[in-house]
Enzyme design. Structure first.
Site, short mmCIF file in Angstrom:
data_model
loop_
_atom_site.label_atom_id
_atom_site.label_comp_id
_atom_site.label_asym_id
_atom_site.label_seq_id
_atom_site.Cartn_x
_atom_site.Cartn_y
_atom_site.Cartn_z
N SER A 92 -23.41 49.11 -3.75
CA SER A 92 -22.31 50.07 -3.91
C SER A 92 -21.11 49.45 -4.61
O SER A 92 -20.05 50.07 -4.69
CB SER A 92 -21.89 50.59 -2.54
OG SER A 92 -21.69 49.50 -1.67
N THR A 114 -17.26 50.78 -0.44
CA THR A 114 -16.40 50.05 -1.39
C THR A 114 -15.91 48.79 -0.73
O THR A 114 -15.65 48.79 0.47
CB THR A 114 -15.19 50.94 -1.74
OG1 THR A 114 -15.65 52.02 -2.51
CG2 THR A 114 -14.11 50.18 -2.48
N THR A 164 -15.58 49.02 -6.73
CA THR A 164 -16.71 49.85 -6.30
C THR A 164 -17.52 50.38 -7.47
O THR A 164 -17.00 50.49 -8.59
CB THR A 164 -16.19 51.06 -5.48
OG1 THR A 164 -17.27 51.74 -4.86
CG2 THR A 164 -15.43 52.04 -6.34
N ARG A 201 -16.88 60.67 -13.37
CA ARG A 201 -16.13 60.87 -12.12
C ARG A 201 -15.42 59.57 -11.73
O ARG A 201 -15.99 58.49 -11.76
CB ARG A 201 -17.09 61.29 -11.02
CG ARG A 201 -16.44 61.50 -9.64
CD ARG A 201 -16.56 60.28 -8.76
NE ARG A 201 -16.10 60.52 -7.40
CZ ARG A 201 -15.93 59.57 -6.50
NH1 ARG A 201 -16.20 58.32 -6.79
NH2 ARG A 201 -15.49 59.84 -5.28
N THR A 214 -11.70 53.26 2.08
CA THR A 214 -13.09 53.39 1.68
C THR A 214 -13.58 54.76 2.12
O THR A 214 -13.00 55.37 3.02
CB THR A 214 -13.96 52.27 2.30
OG1 THR A 214 -15.31 52.43 1.88
CG2 THR A 214 -13.90 52.29 3.82
N GLY A 215 -14.64 55.21 1.47
CA GLY A 215 -15.17 56.50 1.86
C GLY A 215 -15.03 57.52 0.75
O GLY A 215 -15.03 57.17 -0.43
C1 SD4 Z 1 -15.28 56.43 -4.12
N1 SD4 Z 1 -14.08 55.46 -2.29
O1 SD4 Z 1 -15.69 56.22 -5.26
C2 SD4 Z 1 -15.16 55.25 -3.21
C3 SD4 Z 1 -16.45 55.01 -2.56
C4 SD4 Z 1 -16.34 54.28 -1.29
O2 SD4 Z 1 -17.05 53.52 0.69
O3 SD4 Z 1 -15.41 53.83 -0.86
N2 SD4 Z 1 -17.20 54.11 -0.48
O4 SD4 Z 1 -15.03 57.54 -3.69
#
Ligand code: SD4
Length: 331
Positions: A86, A188, A206, A216, A239-240
Site C-alpha cells: 500500500s 498509508t 502511500t 485520483r 490514514t484511511g
Molecule cells: C488515501 N489515505 O489515499 C490514503 C490511503 C490510506 O490507510 O491511508 N490508507 O486515501
C-alpha cells in the site's frame, strides 16, 4: 468563603452551559503536563510496518539528528519494501493497472513539499522533500512531478510487482472495473517525530486507495489533510479513507484542537467524531469508512483515535519501540 464557593459553583454551571468544561479540563490537563519533562525524542507511525520505519527514524533521532531527516529515512524503509502493498514499490495499482504515488513532508519551520499521482519513482517522499527545498512551489503532480524527479536524478523504475499485477487482474475479472468501497484496501505510512532539539516534523506516503480511478488523489499528499505540523503545538498524520480526511481538513483540525488545549488523544477523537457526524448527515454507510489519526504534542505526549477497531500505530521513545492499538469509536 461561601460566596467564593458559590462563585466557583456558578462558574462551573456556566461553563457547562457554554459547553466549555471539557475544553477547560483538557487545557488544565495539558498545562499540568507542560510542567513535566518533555518526552523526547519520540517518533510515531501508522500501522504495524511503523515498527520497522520507526527503527530507521530512531537511528537519526538517537544521534541528535533532526525530526525532518528522521521521518524521511523512516518512511523510505516502507516505500522500498515490495511486500508492503500500500506504499511505494509494490503498492497496489489504480484500476487501470498503474501505480501512482502520493506523498508529503513538513518541517518545524512550516516548510512543505508534496507530490501527487507520481509514477515510476520508488521514493516519492524524497521527491516531496526536493519540491520543498529546491522549488518555489509546494506541490507537483503527475507528469510534472515525474519530470522534476528525473531532473533531480531519481531513477525511473517499474513499481508494479508480479503479485500486485496478478491481484489487479483478478480484481478486474471479479469486479468489472467497479470502484471498491470498503475499509480494507488502503494503508498509508504517516510518521511524526519530535527530535532531541524539541522540533517537530512529519512525512506521509502511500500508493493510495487500491484500484482507485486513474488520477485520483487522496489526503496523504495534502498538507492539512494527511499531515500537519505546527512546531509550537504538535504534529498529526492520518490514514484511511482519504476523501473523508480531506472533507474535514483532518490533520490541521487535530493540531488546532490541541492548540485549544485538547490532549492528542481527545483531539484525534473529536476529529473522528466529526467525520462520523458528516457521514451520517450525508446518509453514507459508516461501515465502509475507516479513518485513523495519530498525534503528538510539543511535550512528546501522544495519542490516536480511529472509527473502527483494527487500526494500530508504532511508538518509539526512550522506553522502546512498540505497537499500540488505536482506540476506536465503534467497538
Ligand atoms: C488515501 N489515505 O489515499 C490514503 C490511503 C490510506 O490507510 O491511508 N490508507 O486515501
Amino acid at each position: 468563603m461561601s460566596n467564593r464557593r458559590n462563585f466557583i459553583k456558578n462558574l462551573g454551571a456556566l461553563s457547562l452551559l457554554l459547553g466549555t468544561s471539557k475544553l477547560d479540563l483538557n487545557a488544565q490537563n495539558s498545562k499540568k503536563s507542560r510542567a513535566t519533562k518533555v518526552n523526547k525524542p519520540i517518533v510515531l507511525s501508522t500501522w504495524d510496518f511503523g515498527i520497522e520505519a520507526n527503527k530507521g527514524a530512531w537511528e537519526v533521532l538517537n544521534n541528535n539528528g533532526t525530526a525532518l531527516d528522521a521521518v524521511e529515512k523512516g518512511v523510505r524503509i516502507v516505500e522500498a519494501d515490495p511486500n508492503e502493498r500500500s506504499v511505494g514499490y509494490g503498492g497496489r495499482p489504480d484500476r487501470d493497472g498503474i501505480v501512482t504515488l502520493d506523498a508529503c513532508i513538513m518541517d518545524d519551520k512550516a516548510n512543505i513539499g508534496s507530490v501527487a499521482s507520481l509514477e515510476n519513482i520508488k521514493h516519492p517522499i524524497s521527491v516531496a522533500r526536493k519540491v520543498m527545498e529546491d522549488t518555489p512551489h509546494v506541490m507537483l503532480v503527475g507528469d510534472g512531478a515525474l519530470q522534476f524527479a528525473l531532473e533531480k536524478g531519481f531513477k525511473k523504475e517499474n513499481l508494479l510487482t508480479d503479485i500486485s499485477e496478478k491481484e489487479w487482474k483478478e480484481w478486474l475479472k471479479d469486479t468489472n472495473y467497479q470502484l471498491p468501497i470498503n475499509i480494507e484496501n488502503h494503508d498509508t505510512i504517516g510518521m511524526i517525530a519530535l527530535d532531541a532539539h524539541g522540533n517537530l516534523s512529519g512525512a506521509c506516503t502511500t500508493s493510495g486507495m487500491a484500484y482507485k480511478m486513474h488520477g485520483r488523489v487522496g489526503d496523504s499528499p495534502i498538507i492539512g489533510a494527511g499531515l500537519y505540523v505546527d512546531n509550537e503545538i504538535g504534529a498529526v498524520t492520518a490514514t484511511g479513507h482519504g476523501e473523508e480526511v480531506i472533507r474535514i481538513a483532518g490533520s490541521h483540525l487535530v493540531v488546532e484542537l490541541m492548540r485549544q488545549g485538547y490532549s492528542p488523544e481527545n483531539a484525534c477523537k473529536e476529529a473522528v467524531n466529526r467525520i462520523i457526524k458528516l457521514t451520517q448527515s450525508r446518509k453514507k454507510d459508516l461501515k465502509n469508512i475507516q479513518v485513523g489519526f495519530i498525534a503528538i504534542n510539543k511535550q512528546g505526549e501522544y495519542g490516536s483515535y480511529c472509527i473502527h477497531p483494527g487500526f494500530n500505530f508504532a511508538v518509539y521513545d526512550q522506553t522502546g519501540n512498540r505497537l499500540i492499538n488505536g482506540k476506536s469509536i465503534t467497538k
